[in-house]
Design a protein around this motif. Structure first.
Motif, PDB file in Angstrom:
ATOM      1  N   TRP A   1     -12.915   8.034   8.816  1.00  0.00           N
ATOM      2  CA  TRP A   1     -12.330   6.795   8.302  1.00  0.00           C
ATOM      3  C   TRP A   1     -10.812   6.861   8.241  1.00  0.00           C
ATOM      4  O   TRP A   1     -10.254   7.853   7.810  1.00  0.00           O
ATOM      5  CB  TRP A   1     -12.841   6.517   6.887  1.00  0.00           C
ATOM      6  CG  TRP A   1     -14.290   6.176   6.784  1.00  0.00           C
ATOM      7  CD1 TRP A   1     -15.283   6.985   6.300  1.00  0.00           C
ATOM      8  CD2 TRP A   1     -14.923   4.952   7.136  1.00  0.00           C
ATOM      9  NE1 TRP A   1     -16.483   6.333   6.344  1.00  0.00           N
ATOM     10  CE2 TRP A   1     -16.290   5.080   6.854  1.00  0.00           C
ATOM     11  CE3 TRP A   1     -14.460   3.753   7.671  1.00  0.00           C
ATOM     12  CZ2 TRP A   1     -17.209   4.059   7.079  1.00  0.00           C
ATOM     13  CZ3 TRP A   1     -15.376   2.737   7.899  1.00  0.00           C
ATOM     14  CH2 TRP A   1     -16.724   2.893   7.605  1.00  0.00           C
ATOM     15  N   GLN A   2     -10.182   5.778   8.642  1.00  0.00           N
ATOM     16  CA  GLN A   2      -8.762   5.564   8.374  1.00  0.00           C
ATOM     17  C   GLN A   2      -8.739   4.610   7.185  1.00  0.00           C
ATOM     18  O   GLN A   2      -9.309   3.526   7.255  1.00  0.00           O
ATOM     19  CB  GLN A   2      -8.066   4.941   9.577  1.00  0.00           C
ATOM     20  CG  GLN A   2      -8.016   5.860  10.770  1.00  0.00           C
ATOM     21  CD  GLN A   2      -7.382   5.168  11.965  1.00  0.00           C
ATOM     22  OE1 GLN A   2      -7.369   3.939  12.076  1.00  0.00           O
ATOM     23  NE2 GLN A   2      -6.858   5.965  12.870  1.00  0.00           N
ATOM     24  N   ILE A   3      -8.097   5.039   6.103  1.00  0.00           N
ATOM     25  CA  ILE A   3      -8.158   4.273   4.853  1.00  0.00           C
ATOM     26  C   ILE A   3      -6.776   3.753   4.484  1.00  0.00           C
ATOM     27  O   ILE A   3      -5.802   4.497   4.481  1.00  0.00           O
ATOM     28  CB  ILE A   3      -8.720   5.156   3.711  1.00  0.00           C
ATOM     29  CG1 ILE A   3     -10.112   5.680   4.087  1.00  0.00           C
ATOM     30  CG2 ILE A   3      -8.761   4.373   2.404  1.00  0.00           C
ATOM     31  CD1 ILE A   3     -10.687   6.669   3.092  1.00  0.00           C
ATOM     32  N   GLU A   4      -6.727   2.466   4.166  1.00  0.00           N
ATOM     33  CA  GLU A   4      -5.506   1.830   3.678  1.00  0.00           C
ATOM     34  C   GLU A   4      -5.823   1.188   2.337  1.00  0.00           C
ATOM     35  O   GLU A   4      -6.862   0.547   2.177  1.00  0.00           O
ATOM     36  CB  GLU A   4      -5.019   0.765   4.651  1.00  0.00           C
ATOM     37  CG  GLU A   4      -4.603   1.307   6.007  1.00  0.00           C
ATOM     38  CD  GLU A   4      -4.243   0.178   6.946  1.00  0.00           C
ATOM     39  OE1 GLU A   4      -3.097  -0.311   6.857  1.00  0.00           O
ATOM     40  OE2 GLU A   4      -5.096  -0.224   7.743  1.00  0.00           O
ATOM     41  N   HIS A   5      -4.918   1.344   1.387  1.00  0.00           N
ATOM     42  CA  HIS A   5      -5.128   0.816   0.041  1.00  0.00           C
ATOM     43  C   HIS A   5      -3.982  -0.134  -0.290  1.00  0.00           C
ATOM     44  O   HIS A   5      -2.823   0.258  -0.300  1.00  0.00           O
ATOM     45  CB  HIS A   5      -5.184   1.983  -0.951  1.00  0.00           C
ATOM     46  CG  HIS A   5      -5.408   1.576  -2.348  1.00  0.00           C
ATOM     47  ND1 HIS A   5      -5.143   2.417  -3.395  1.00  0.00           N
ATOM     48  CD2 HIS A   5      -5.875   0.430  -2.914  1.00  0.00           C
ATOM     49  CE1 HIS A   5      -5.431   1.809  -4.530  1.00  0.00           C
ATOM     50  NE2 HIS A   5      -5.869   0.607  -4.269  1.00  0.00           N
ATOM     51  N   LEU A   6      -4.333  -1.362  -0.550  1.00  0.00           N
ATOM     52  CA  LEU A   6      -3.345  -2.371  -0.914  1.00  0.00           C
ATOM     53  C   LEU A   6      -3.510  -2.688  -2.396  1.00  0.00           C
ATOM     54  O   LEU A   6      -4.479  -3.343  -2.801  1.00  0.00           O
ATOM     55  CB  LEU A   6      -3.543  -3.632  -0.066  1.00  0.00           C
ATOM     56  CG  LEU A   6      -2.557  -4.775  -0.254  1.00  0.00           C
ATOM     57  CD1 LEU A   6      -1.132  -4.319   0.022  1.00  0.00           C
ATOM     58  CD2 LEU A   6      -2.919  -5.927   0.653  1.00  0.00           C
ATOM     59  N   GLU A   7      -2.597  -2.169  -3.217  1.00  0.00           N
ATOM     60  CA  GLU A   7      -2.637  -2.422  -4.648  1.00  0.00           C
ATOM     61  C   GLU A   7      -2.074  -3.800  -4.949  1.00  0.00           C
ATOM     62  O   GLU A   7      -1.165  -4.261  -4.276  1.00  0.00           O
ATOM     63  CB  GLU A   7      -1.821  -1.361  -5.403  1.00  0.00           C
ATOM     64  CG  GLU A   7      -2.423   0.018  -5.333  1.00  0.00           C
ATOM     65  CD  GLU A   7      -1.657   1.052  -6.154  1.00  0.00           C
ATOM     66  OE1 GLU A   7      -0.768   0.654  -6.935  1.00  0.00           O
ATOM     67  OE2 GLU A   7      -1.956   2.237  -5.998  1.00  0.00           O
ATOM     68  N   ASN A   8      -2.645  -4.430  -5.970  1.00  0.00           N
ATOM     69  CA  ASN A   8      -2.186  -5.747  -6.402  1.00  0.00           C
ATOM     70  C   ASN A   8      -2.150  -6.725  -5.211  1.00  0.00           C
ATOM     71  O   ASN A   8      -1.159  -7.403  -4.981  1.00  0.00           O
ATOM     72  CB  ASN A   8      -0.826  -5.634  -7.073  1.00  0.00           C
ATOM     73  CG  ASN A   8      -0.611  -6.720  -8.103  1.00  0.00           C
ATOM     74  OD1 ASN A   8      -1.554  -7.285  -8.637  1.00  0.00           O
ATOM     75  ND2 ASN A   8       0.635  -7.001  -8.379  1.00  0.00           N
ATOM     76  N   ALA A   9      -3.265  -6.765  -4.494  1.00  0.00           N
ATOM     77  CA  ALA A   9      -3.358  -7.524  -3.247  1.00  0.00           C
ATOM     78  C   ALA A   9      -3.230  -9.028  -3.454  1.00  0.00           C
ATOM     79  O   ALA A   9      -2.756  -9.741  -2.577  1.00  0.00           O
ATOM     80  CB  ALA A   9      -4.671  -7.214  -2.549  1.00  0.00           C
ATOM     81  N   PHE A  10      -3.681  -9.513  -4.618  1.00  0.00           N
ATOM     82  CA  PHE A  10      -3.549 -10.944  -4.921  1.00  0.00           C
ATOM     83  C   PHE A  10      -3.563 -11.137  -6.429  1.00  0.00           C
ATOM     84  O   PHE A  10      -3.906 -10.232  -7.170  1.00  0.00           O
ATOM     85  CB  PHE A  10      -4.639 -11.775  -4.230  1.00  0.00           C
ATOM     86  CG  PHE A  10      -6.052 -11.368  -4.568  1.00  0.00           C
ATOM     87  CD1 PHE A  10      -6.752 -11.980  -5.590  1.00  0.00           C
ATOM     88  CD2 PHE A  10      -6.701 -10.373  -3.841  1.00  0.00           C
ATOM     89  CE1 PHE A  10      -8.048 -11.619  -5.901  1.00  0.00           C
ATOM     90  CE2 PHE A  10      -8.001 -10.009  -4.125  1.00  0.00           C
ATOM     91  CZ  PHE A  10      -8.681 -10.634  -5.162  1.00  0.00           C
ATOM     92  N   GLN A  11      -3.152 -12.317  -6.851  1.00  0.00           N
ATOM     93  CA  GLN A  11      -3.008 -12.646  -8.270  1.00  0.00           C
ATOM     94  C   GLN A  11      -4.038 -13.693  -8.684  1.00  0.00           C
ATOM     95  O   GLN A  11      -4.547 -14.435  -7.859  1.00  0.00           O
ATOM     96  CB  GLN A  11      -1.613 -13.225  -8.538  1.00  0.00           C
ATOM     97  CG  GLN A  11      -0.479 -12.321  -8.119  1.00  0.00           C
ATOM     98  CD  GLN A  11      -0.357 -11.110  -8.988  1.00  0.00           C
ATOM     99  OE1 GLN A  11      -0.518 -11.185 -10.180  1.00  0.00           O
ATOM    100  NE2 GLN A  11      -0.080  -9.969  -8.376  1.00  0.00           N
ATOM    101  N   VAL A  12      -4.277 -13.751  -9.991  1.00  0.00           N
ATOM    102  CA  VAL A  12      -5.171 -14.771 -10.554  1.00  0.00           C
ATOM    103  C   VAL A  12      -4.480 -16.107 -10.497  1.00  0.00           C
ATOM    104  O   VAL A  12      -3.327 -16.243 -10.714  1.00  0.00           O
ATOM    105  CB  VAL A  12      -5.549 -14.422 -12.015  1.00  0.00           C
ATOM    106  CG1 VAL A  12      -6.366 -15.537 -12.642  1.00  0.00           C
ATOM    107  CG2 VAL A  12      -6.280 -13.120 -12.061  1.00  0.00           C
TER     108      VAL A  12
END
Length: 123
Positions: free
Chosen positions: A112-123
């Motif tokens: 696996w190639q893993i990418e992590h996007l924190e805080n990807a969207f807001q409420v």
């Protein structure tokens, strides 16, 4: 959904959980379901409640995994998170929404190639 795709997705979620644990996340729940939808992973990091969507793709054949997070999907995740908060009676904890994107060949999901996007969207 074919069994092969289902297993591929489950392998992706397992890889995402292992990845997040290495980063210090404490996994609270997996595959939380409500009437509205499902959240793949609910975790805690540094006092923040994190709702995490996992998107696994084979070789970007259908685009980057992050591209699968449509506006409609984001709305469902937010509504499902609200259901989780109500069920657990949580009202005073900071929270955010992350996305983990995984790419691998279906025949070799250990790579696996893993990418992590924190805080990807807001409420």
């Amino acid at each position: 959904m074919t069994l092969k795709r289902l297993l591929f997705g489950r392998d992706g979620e397992s890889a995402a959980v292992a990845f997040l644990k290495k980063k210090g996340y404490r996994i609270l729940e997996q595959n939380f379901r409500s009437k509205v939808g499902e959240i793949d992973i609910i975790a805690e990091q540094g006092g923040t409640l994190v709702f995490i969507e996992v998107k696994a793709r084979a070789h970007h054949e259908f685009g980057h995994p992050f591209n699968a997070l449509t506006l409609a999907k984001r709305k469902k995740i937010i509504q499902t998170a609200q259901s989780f908060l109500a069920k657990k009676k949580i009202s005073d904890k900071p929270m955010r929404f992350d996305v983990v994107g995984l790419t691998s060949a279906p025949e070799s999901p250990d790579s696996w190639q893993i990418e992590h996007l924190e805080n990807a969207f807001q409420v």
